[in-house]
Design a protein around this motif. Structure first.
Motif, PDB file in Angstrom:
ATOM      1  N   CYS A  20      44.194  43.889  42.260  1.00 55.19           N
ATOM      2  CA  CYS A  20      42.783  43.938  42.664  1.00 55.19           C
ATOM      3  C   CYS A  20      41.908  44.444  41.513  1.00 55.19           C
ATOM      4  CB  CYS A  20      42.638  44.838  43.874  1.00 55.19           C
ATOM      5  SG  CYS A  20      40.947  44.997  44.498  1.00 55.19           S
ATOM      6  N   GLN A  24      39.035  42.269  39.655  1.00 49.48           N
ATOM      7  CA  GLN A  24      37.659  42.762  39.628  1.00 49.48           C
ATOM      8  C   GLN A  24      37.131  42.855  38.203  1.00 49.48           C
ATOM      9  OE1 GLN A  24      37.052  46.798  40.988  1.00 49.48           O
ATOM     10  NE2 GLN A  24      35.170  46.184  42.037  1.00 49.48           N
ATOM     11  N   GLN A  28      34.062  40.725  36.322  1.00 49.66           N
ATOM     12  CA  GLN A  28      32.924  41.531  35.897  1.00 49.66           C
ATOM     13  C   GLN A  28      32.149  40.880  34.745  1.00 49.66           C
ATOM     14  OE1 GLN A  28      32.173  44.444  37.564  1.00 49.66           O
ATOM     15  NE2 GLN A  28      30.234  44.270  36.462  1.00 49.66           N
ATOM     16  N   ILE A  96      37.087  42.159  47.763  1.00 49.97           N
ATOM     17  CA  ILE A  96      36.763  42.836  46.504  1.00 49.97           C
ATOM     18  C   ILE A  96      35.254  42.902  46.377  1.00 49.97           C
ATOM     19  CG2 ILE A  96      36.930  42.750  43.986  1.00 49.97           C
ATOM     20  CD1 ILE A  96      39.573  41.343  44.256  1.00 49.97           C
ATOM     21  N   LEU A  98      31.820  43.410  44.437  1.00 51.85           N
ATOM     22  CA  LEU A  98      31.254  43.283  43.103  1.00 51.85           C
ATOM     23  C   LEU A  98      29.808  43.773  43.116  1.00 51.85           C
ATOM     24  CD1 LEU A  98      32.598  39.729  42.155  1.00 51.85           C
ATOM     25  CD2 LEU A  98      33.588  41.940  41.572  1.00 51.85           C
TER      26      LEU A  98
END
Length: 346
Positions: A20, A24, A28, A96, A98
C-alpha cells in the motif's frame, strides 16, 4: 504450528501495508504534477464562476482520466491496477487515500491479488522458521568443556573438526544430552566421523548379544566388549532370564554346599551351542553350578564394563543385588531394562 500461524499473520499485514505504501508513493508523482495542476485550475475556474458542484465533477473526471493513465510501481505485485471506481466488486479492494491540493482528497480502490499475497506471506513465514531453527547457537558450558577435553586428547587439528561437527549437531538437536563417557569410549574403538559419534552418544544404553554357531559377541550400543567367551555366556544366561521376565530376572546364588545341577545344565547347553571352553563345561558337569563360579563371572563382566565405559556408565549394564531377610544367598539380575536387551541370532 502456532509460531507459523503467528508469523503468517504478521507477514500478511506487513506485506499488505508495504504494498500500500509503495503504491501510494508511486501515484504521488501524478498528484504532485499533472493531477494537482488540473485540479487547481478547475477549482480556480469554479471559484470565478461560482459553480462548486460542477467544479467537483470536473475535478473528479479529470482526476479519473489522469490516474487511469498512470501505472503504479509495485514490486511486490500484491495490488492490481487502482482506480477511482469504488463500486461493489466480488474481489477485495484496498482503499488508498490520496491528498490533493486545496485540501481535497481522492480515494482509490486497489484490488488485492489474493494468491500472490498469501504465497508471499507463507514463503516468508516458512523461511523465517527455517532460519530460526538453523540459526547459529552459542555452545553450552558442557559442550565447551567437551571440546576442551577433545583438544587436549586429540590435538588442534582434530579439535577444529569436532567443533564444526558439534555446532552442526546442535543445529538439529539443541537439547540432546550427550553421554560423554560413551563418546570417548567410542572414539577409542571406532573410526567413524565426529558427527556419527555424537549421534551415537545420544542413544539410550542398549545391551546386545550377537550369537552365531560357536561364537558370541556382546555389545553396548555400537561398542564391542573385550570379554572371553565364558563370562559372555553367563551374561547371556542372565539376559535371557531378564528378557523373558522369568522371576523378574532374578537368579539366586546356590548355597555354598549345594551346587545347582538343573541350572548348570542350562549353562552347559549354551556353552556347547556358542563355543564355551571345554574346561568350563567339564566343571559344570562335574560339580554343578556353584556360587563361587557365578561371582567370578559377574566380576569379570563388571571389570570389562568399567574398563570400557567407566564406573558410572557400566552400572547401567551391570548387575543389581537383592537379599531378602529369609534368604541366606543373594539374588542378582541385570539392571538394564528388558526393552534395552537385544539377542540377535545370525
Amino acid at each position: 504450528m502456532a509460531q507459523f500461524i503467528g508469523l503468517l499473520l504478521f507477514y500478511l499485514f506487513l506485506s499488505l501495508g508495504f504494498a500500500c505504501y509503495l503504491t501510494q508513493q508511486s501515484y504521488q508523482q501524478f498528484i504532485d504534477q499533472p493531477l494537482s495542476q488540473a485540479s487547481r485550475a478547475a477549482w480556480q475556474d469554479g471559484a470565478q464562476l461560482g459553480e462548486q458542484t460542477q467544479t467537483q465533477q470536473i475535478v473528479y473526471w479529470q482526476s479519473r482520466a489522469i490516474l487511469q493513465q498512470a501505472t503504479a510501481n509495485n514490486p511486490l505485485q500484491l495490488l492490481a491496477q487502482c482506480s477511482l471506481n469504488t463500486a461493489a466488486s466480488t474481489q477485495w479492494r484496498l482503499p488508498i487515500n490520496l491528498h490533493l491540493a486545496a485540501n481535497h482528497d481522492l480515494l482509490l480502490g486497489c484490488q488485492v491479488r489474493t494468491i500472490p499475497w498469501l504465497a508471499l506471506a507463507t514463503l516468508a513465514a516458512g523461511l523465517s522458521l527455517l532460519l530460526w531453527r538453523f540459526r547459529p547457537r552459542p555452545l553450552s558450558a558442557a559442550d565447551r568443556a567437551l571440546l576442551q577435553r577433545l583438544r587436549q586428547q586429540l590435538g588442534e587439528h582434530a579439535f577444529e573438526q569436532w567443533k564444526l561437527a558439534l555446532m552442526r549437531f546442535r543445529q538439529t538437536q539443541p537439547q540432546a544430552q550427550l553421554n560423554v563417557q560413551y563418546l570417548f569410549a567410542a572414539l577409542a574403538q571406532q573410526a567413524d566421523s565426529p558427527l556419527v559419534l555424537l549421534e551415537q552418544a545420544t542413544e539410550p544404553m542398549r545391551l546386545q548379544f550377537i550369537l552365531s554357531h560357536n561364537s558370541i559377541q556382546v555389545r553396548v550400543n555400537h561398542l564391542n566388549l573385550p570379554l572371553s567367551v565364558t563370562p559372555c555366556i553367563y551374561w547371556l544366561w542372565y539376559a535371557q532370564y531378564r528378557l523373558n521376565d522369568i522371576a523378574s530376572g532374578w537368579l539366586t546364588n546356590p548355597p555354598t554346599n549345594l551346587p545347582d545341577k538343573p541350572r548348570a545344565q542350562e549353562l552347559i547347553q549354551l556353552m556347547e551351542q556358542y563355543g564355551g571352553h571345554g574346561r568350563a563345561i567339564s566343571e559344570l558337569k562335574q560339580h554343578g553350578l556353584r556360587a563361587k563360579t557365578l561371582d567370578q563371572n559377574r566380576n569379570k563382566i563388571k571389570d570389562s564394563l568399567q574398563a570400557l565405559l567407566g564406573e558410572d556408565l557400566s552400572e547401567r549394564c551391570g548387575f543389581e543385588m537383592l537379599r531378602q531377610d529369609e534368604q541366606v544367598q543373594s539374588s542378582y539380575r541385570l539392571k538394564i531394562s528388558p526393552k534395552h536387551i537385544v539377542i540377535q541370532k545370525k
